[in-house]
Design a protein around this motif. Structure first.
Motif, PDB file in Angstrom:
ATOM      1  N   ILE A  81     -53.683  50.818  28.495  1.00  0.00           N
ATOM      2  CA  ILE A  81     -52.758  49.720  28.246  1.00  0.00           C
ATOM      3  C   ILE A  81     -53.483  48.669  27.414  1.00  0.00           C
ATOM      4  CG2 ILE A  81     -51.536  47.759  29.264  1.00  0.00           C
ATOM      5  CD1 ILE A  81     -50.657  49.474  31.521  1.00  0.00           C
ATOM      6  N   VAL A  82     -52.916  48.358  26.268  1.00  0.00           N
ATOM      7  CA  VAL A  82     -53.414  47.270  25.432  1.00  0.00           C
ATOM      8  C   VAL A  82     -52.609  46.038  25.818  1.00  0.00           C
ATOM      9  CG1 VAL A  82     -53.734  46.412  23.085  1.00  0.00           C
ATOM     10  CG2 VAL A  82     -53.946  48.874  23.563  1.00  0.00           C
ATOM     11  N   ALA A  83     -53.276  45.046  26.372  1.00  0.00           N
ATOM     12  CA  ALA A  83     -52.574  43.879  26.910  1.00  0.00           C
ATOM     13  C   ALA A  83     -53.089  42.587  26.298  1.00  0.00           C
ATOM     14  CB  ALA A  83     -52.733  43.820  28.429  1.00  0.00           C
ATOM     15  N   VAL A  84     -52.189  41.626  26.164  1.00  0.00           N
ATOM     16  CA  VAL A  84     -52.555  40.282  25.726  1.00  0.00           C
ATOM     17  C   VAL A  84     -51.930  39.301  26.714  1.00  0.00           C
ATOM     18  CG1 VAL A  84     -52.451  38.543  23.909  1.00  0.00           C
ATOM     19  CG2 VAL A  84     -52.624  40.971  23.297  1.00  0.00           C
ATOM     20  N   PHE A  85     -52.757  38.483  27.338  1.00  0.00           N
ATOM     21  CA  PHE A  85     -52.285  37.520  28.319  1.00  0.00           C
ATOM     22  C   PHE A  85     -51.857  36.212  27.657  1.00  0.00           C
ATOM     23  CE2 PHE A  85     -55.143  40.279  30.783  1.00  0.00           C
ATOM     24  CZ  PHE A  85     -54.297  40.637  31.828  1.00  0.00           C
ATOM     25  N   ASP A  86     -51.211  35.366  28.427  1.00  0.00           N
ATOM     26  CA  ASP A  86     -50.689  34.118  27.872  1.00  0.00           C
ATOM     27  C   ASP A  86     -51.777  33.107  27.511  1.00  0.00           C
ATOM     28  OD1 ASP A  86     -51.443  33.402  30.445  1.00  0.00           O
ATOM     29  OD2 ASP A  86     -49.645  32.223  30.855  1.00  0.00           O
ATOM     30  N   ASN A  87     -53.030  33.423  27.826  1.00  0.00           N
ATOM     31  CA  ASN A  87     -54.147  32.578  27.366  1.00  0.00           C
ATOM     32  C   ASN A  87     -54.827  33.164  26.133  1.00  0.00           C
ATOM     33  OD1 ASN A  87     -55.415  34.769  28.514  1.00  0.00           O
ATOM     34  ND2 ASN A  87     -56.763  33.594  29.862  1.00  0.00           N
ATOM     35  N   GLY A  88     -54.196  34.216  25.564  1.00  0.00           N
ATOM     36  CA  GLY A  88     -54.711  34.826  24.338  1.00  0.00           C
ATOM     37  C   GLY A  88     -55.736  35.922  24.545  1.00  0.00           C
ATOM     38  N   LEU A  89     -56.106  36.211  25.792  1.00  0.00           N
ATOM     39  CA  LEU A  89     -57.125  37.231  26.050  1.00  0.00           C
ATOM     40  C   LEU A  89     -56.580  38.631  25.790  1.00  0.00           C
ATOM     41  CD1 LEU A  89     -59.900  38.132  27.115  1.00  0.00           C
ATOM     42  CD2 LEU A  89     -58.915  38.111  29.430  1.00  0.00           C
ATOM     43  N   HIS A  90     -57.304  39.394  24.978  1.00  0.00           N
ATOM     44  CA  HIS A  90     -56.992  40.804  24.708  1.00  0.00           C
ATOM     45  C   HIS A  90     -57.756  41.637  25.732  1.00  0.00           C
ATOM     46  CE1 HIS A  90     -57.818  44.419  21.802  1.00  0.00           C
ATOM     47  NE2 HIS A  90     -57.133  44.775  22.878  1.00  0.00           N
ATOM     48  N   PHE A  91     -57.024  42.417  26.509  1.00  0.00           N
ATOM     49  CA  PHE A  91     -57.592  43.172  27.625  1.00  0.00           C
ATOM     50  C   PHE A  91     -57.152  44.630  27.512  1.00  0.00           C
ATOM     51  CE2 PHE A  91     -58.248  44.618  31.934  1.00  0.00           C
ATOM     52  CZ  PHE A  91     -59.221  43.793  32.483  1.00  0.00           C
ATOM     53  N   ASP A  92     -58.105  45.542  27.262  1.00  0.00           N
ATOM     54  CA  ASP A  92     -57.807  46.976  27.185  1.00  0.00           C
ATOM     55  C   ASP A  92     -58.112  47.618  28.532  1.00  0.00           C
ATOM     56  OD1 ASP A  92     -56.958  47.070  24.513  1.00  0.00           O
ATOM     57  OD2 ASP A  92     -59.018  47.164  23.783  1.00  0.00           O
ATOM     58  N   PHE A  93     -57.086  48.158  29.159  1.00  0.00           N
ATOM     59  CA  PHE A  93     -57.192  48.749  30.497  1.00  0.00           C
ATOM     60  C   PHE A  93     -57.168  50.275  30.337  1.00  0.00           C
ATOM     61  CE2 PHE A  93     -56.178  47.833  35.107  1.00  0.00           C
ATOM     62  CZ  PHE A  93     -56.218  49.144  35.543  1.00  0.00           C
ATOM     63  N   TYR A  94     -58.338  50.910  30.483  1.00  0.00           N
ATOM     64  CA  TYR A  94     -58.459  52.362  30.337  1.00  0.00           C
ATOM     65  C   TYR A  94     -58.454  53.029  31.709  1.00  0.00           C
ATOM     66  CZ  TYR A  94     -60.285  51.360  25.610  1.00  0.00           C
ATOM     67  OH  TYR A  94     -60.452  50.928  24.325  1.00  0.00           O
ATOM     68  N   THR A  95     -57.876  54.217  31.777  1.00  0.00           N
ATOM     69  CA  THR A  95     -57.918  55.029  32.988  1.00  0.00           C
ATOM     70  C   THR A  95     -58.534  56.378  32.642  1.00  0.00           C
ATOM     71  OG1 THR A  95     -55.888  53.969  33.787  1.00  0.00           O
ATOM     72  CG2 THR A  95     -56.590  55.985  34.892  1.00  0.00           C
ATOM     73  N   VAL A  96     -59.628  56.720  33.321  1.00  0.00           N
ATOM     74  CA  VAL A  96     -60.329  57.970  33.047  1.00  0.00           C
ATOM     75  C   VAL A  96     -60.635  58.690  34.355  1.00  0.00           C
ATOM     76  CG1 VAL A  96     -61.372  57.105  30.908  1.00  0.00           C
ATOM     77  CG2 VAL A  96     -62.587  56.806  33.080  1.00  0.00           C
ATOM     78  N   THR A  97     -61.034  59.941  34.243  1.00  0.00           N
ATOM     79  CA  THR A  97     -61.508  60.715  35.386  1.00  0.00           C
ATOM     80  C   THR A  97     -62.954  61.120  35.111  1.00  0.00           C
ATOM     81  OG1 THR A  97     -60.739  62.798  34.433  1.00  0.00           O
ATOM     82  CG2 THR A  97     -59.179  61.595  35.838  1.00  0.00           C
ATOM     83  N   VAL A  98     -63.579  61.764  36.070  1.00  0.00           N
ATOM     84  CA  VAL A  98     -64.972  62.174  35.889  1.00  0.00           C
ATOM     85  C   VAL A  98     -65.114  63.088  34.684  1.00  0.00           C
ATOM     86  CG1 VAL A  98     -66.855  63.527  36.888  1.00  0.00           C
ATOM     87  CG2 VAL A  98     -65.600  61.903  38.319  1.00  0.00           C
ATOM     88  N   SER A  99     -64.151  63.958  34.473  1.00  0.00           N
ATOM     89  CA  SER A  99     -64.252  64.953  33.397  1.00  0.00           C
ATOM     90  C   SER A  99     -64.062  64.374  32.000  1.00  0.00           C
ATOM     91  CB  SER A  99     -63.241  66.081  33.621  1.00  0.00           C
ATOM     92  OG  SER A  99     -61.918  65.576  33.605  1.00  0.00           O
ATOM     93  N   ASN A 100     -63.317  63.263  31.871  1.00  0.00           N
ATOM     94  CA  ASN A 100     -63.081  62.729  30.516  1.00  0.00           C
ATOM     95  C   ASN A 100     -63.608  61.313  30.328  1.00  0.00           C
ATOM     96  OD1 ASN A 100     -61.247  61.109  31.864  1.00  0.00           O
ATOM     97  ND2 ASN A 100     -59.521  61.541  30.514  1.00  0.00           N
ATOM     98  N   SER A 101     -64.498  60.906  31.199  1.00  0.00           N
ATOM     99  CA  SER A 101     -65.081  59.567  31.071  1.00  0.00           C
ATOM    100  C   SER A 101     -66.007  59.532  29.853  1.00  0.00           C
ATOM    101  CB  SER A 101     -65.875  59.214  32.326  1.00  0.00           C
ATOM    102  OG  SER A 101     -66.393  57.902  32.235  1.00  0.00           O
ATOM    103  N   PRO A 102     -65.802  58.598  28.920  1.00  0.00           N
ATOM    104  CA  PRO A 102     -66.600  58.564  27.687  1.00  0.00           C
ATOM    105  C   PRO A 102     -68.044  58.182  27.943  1.00  0.00           C
ATOM    106  CG  PRO A 102     -65.258  56.595  27.860  1.00  0.00           C
ATOM    107  CD  PRO A 102     -64.834  57.493  28.993  1.00  0.00           C
ATOM    108  N   LYS A 103     -68.929  58.726  27.127  1.00  0.00           N
ATOM    109  CA  LYS A 103     -70.360  58.467  27.299  1.00  0.00           C
ATOM    110  C   LYS A 103     -70.944  57.600  26.176  1.00  0.00           C
ATOM    111  CE  LYS A 103     -70.968  60.999  31.024  1.00  0.00           C
ATOM    112  NZ  LYS A 103     -69.575  61.437  31.220  1.00  0.00           N
ATOM    113  N   THR A 104     -70.109  57.156  25.245  1.00  0.00           N
ATOM    114  CA  THR A 104     -70.629  56.321  24.162  1.00  0.00           C
ATOM    115  C   THR A 104     -70.758  54.875  24.617  1.00  0.00           C
ATOM    116  OG1 THR A 104     -68.375  56.010  23.336  1.00  0.00           O
ATOM    117  CG2 THR A 104     -69.676  57.758  22.340  1.00  0.00           C
ATOM    118  N   ASP A 105     -71.775  54.206  24.131  1.00  0.00           N
ATOM    119  CA  ASP A 105     -72.003  52.781  24.363  1.00  0.00           C
ATOM    120  C   ASP A 105     -72.474  52.509  25.794  1.00  0.00           C
ATOM    121  OD1 ASP A 105     -72.255  50.175  23.569  1.00  0.00           O
ATOM    122  OD2 ASP A 105     -70.139  49.845  23.166  1.00  0.00           O
ATOM    123  N   GLN A 106     -72.970  51.305  25.968  1.00  0.00           N
ATOM    124  CA  GLN A 106     -73.462  50.877  27.274  1.00  0.00           C
ATOM    125  C   GLN A 106     -72.301  50.544  28.205  1.00  0.00           C
ATOM    126  OE1 GLN A 106     -76.521  47.774  26.942  1.00  0.00           O
ATOM    127  NE2 GLN A 106     -76.817  48.344  24.803  1.00  0.00           N
TER     128      GLN A 106
END
Length: 269
Positions: A81-106
């Motif tokens: 879900i790509v969300a934008v709150f009424d204070n302007g905050l952009h919040f990306d809500f990802y849902t993953v499982t053990v098998s498809n959890s990304p390994k890029t980046d910290q």
């Protein structure tokens, strides 16, 4: 900061959900580079058999923080879900499982009672040598398209092609000066370039508008020409340098042709 407030509020609710096994964040928050303009990359690692149920509850959790101005569903690394709150905050809500959890980046772990993320090892955000060669050759081919668009006076399309050139050049420069993060392209590239090179790139981008062409593209091409000497020899041998040099000459000639046109027009005037 509002980013941390949002993470804390939503995490406190989400970690009570029976589907959730772990919560973590990525991006600038995890890398310690967050500022007041940063967005949030928020990940919930859920049980496979409860995934669909959890997806129906995501909006409820988001709305507990603040009212939403905008939201949409996409599927990038998983349901998101790509969300934008009424204070302007952009919040990306990802849902993953053990098998498809990304390994890029910290990552920064928020909640992990099972220790699922204890052995997480971030893959580098670097592109491969093959990708680098593809970006370089793509730059040369886009130069060809630019020349055609410019000469037929389709300046808006030519300007857009200039932007494509800039995008390829950003990855090329990132590969040379910050290889481990070359996938990031433009993002915070200014931190990895010396002042003179940054000024040249900045100025070139200023002149990519339709009214300033071909100046911006000539400058981009000259930056890449000057950068070739920094590319390792074993990579240079695999790049189509002959094509680049051919297109470089054609781009430079555009400047000379424009000077002749102006001279002829002035003489007629």
């Amino acid at each position: 900061m509002k980013q941390l407030n949002a993470i804390n509020t939503i995490s406190r609710l989400v970690k009570k959900d029976p589907a959730v096994r772990a919560i973590f964040v990525k991006g600038s928050v995890a890398r310690g580079e967050m500022d007041i303009y940063s967005d949030v990359d928020f990940y919930c690692l859920v049980k496979n058999d409860k995934l669909e149920e959890f997806l129906n509850r995501r909006l409820h959790y988001l709305k507990q923080y603040r009212p939403l101005l905008y939201w949409s569903e996409v599927n990038f690394v998983g349901p998101q879900i790509v969300a934008v709150f009424d204070n302007g905050l952009h919040f990306d809500f990802y849902t993953v499982t053990v098998s498809n959890s990304p390994k890029t980046d910290q990552i920064k772990i928020i909640h992990d009672p099972e220790g699922l993320l204890n052995n997480y090892k971030a893959e580098k955000l670097s592109i491969t040598e093959e990708d680098f060669i593809r970006y370089f050759n793509s730059f040369s081919f886009t130069m060809l398209e630019f020349v055609s668009a410019y000469k037929r006076n389709d300046l808006i399309w030519a300007s857009r092609l200039g932007s494509h050139l800039c995008g390829d050049l950003a990855v090329i420069l990132r590969y040379i000066y910050d290889r481990n993060n070359s996938k990031l392209g433009f993002k915070r590239l200014y931190k990895n370039l010396d002042k003179n090179l940054y000024k040249k790139l900045h100025k070139a981008m200023d002149f990519l508008g339709p009214s300033y062409l071909p100046k911006g593209v000539i400058m981009l091409t000259e930056i890449l020409k000057d950068t070739i000497e920094k590319i390792p020899n074993e990579v240079i041998r695999k790049i189509n340098i002959k094509f680049f040099e051919y297109m470089y000459d054609r781009i430079i000639k555009l400047k000379q042709e424009d000077k002749k046109k102006i001279s002829i027009q002035n003489s007629k005037g």
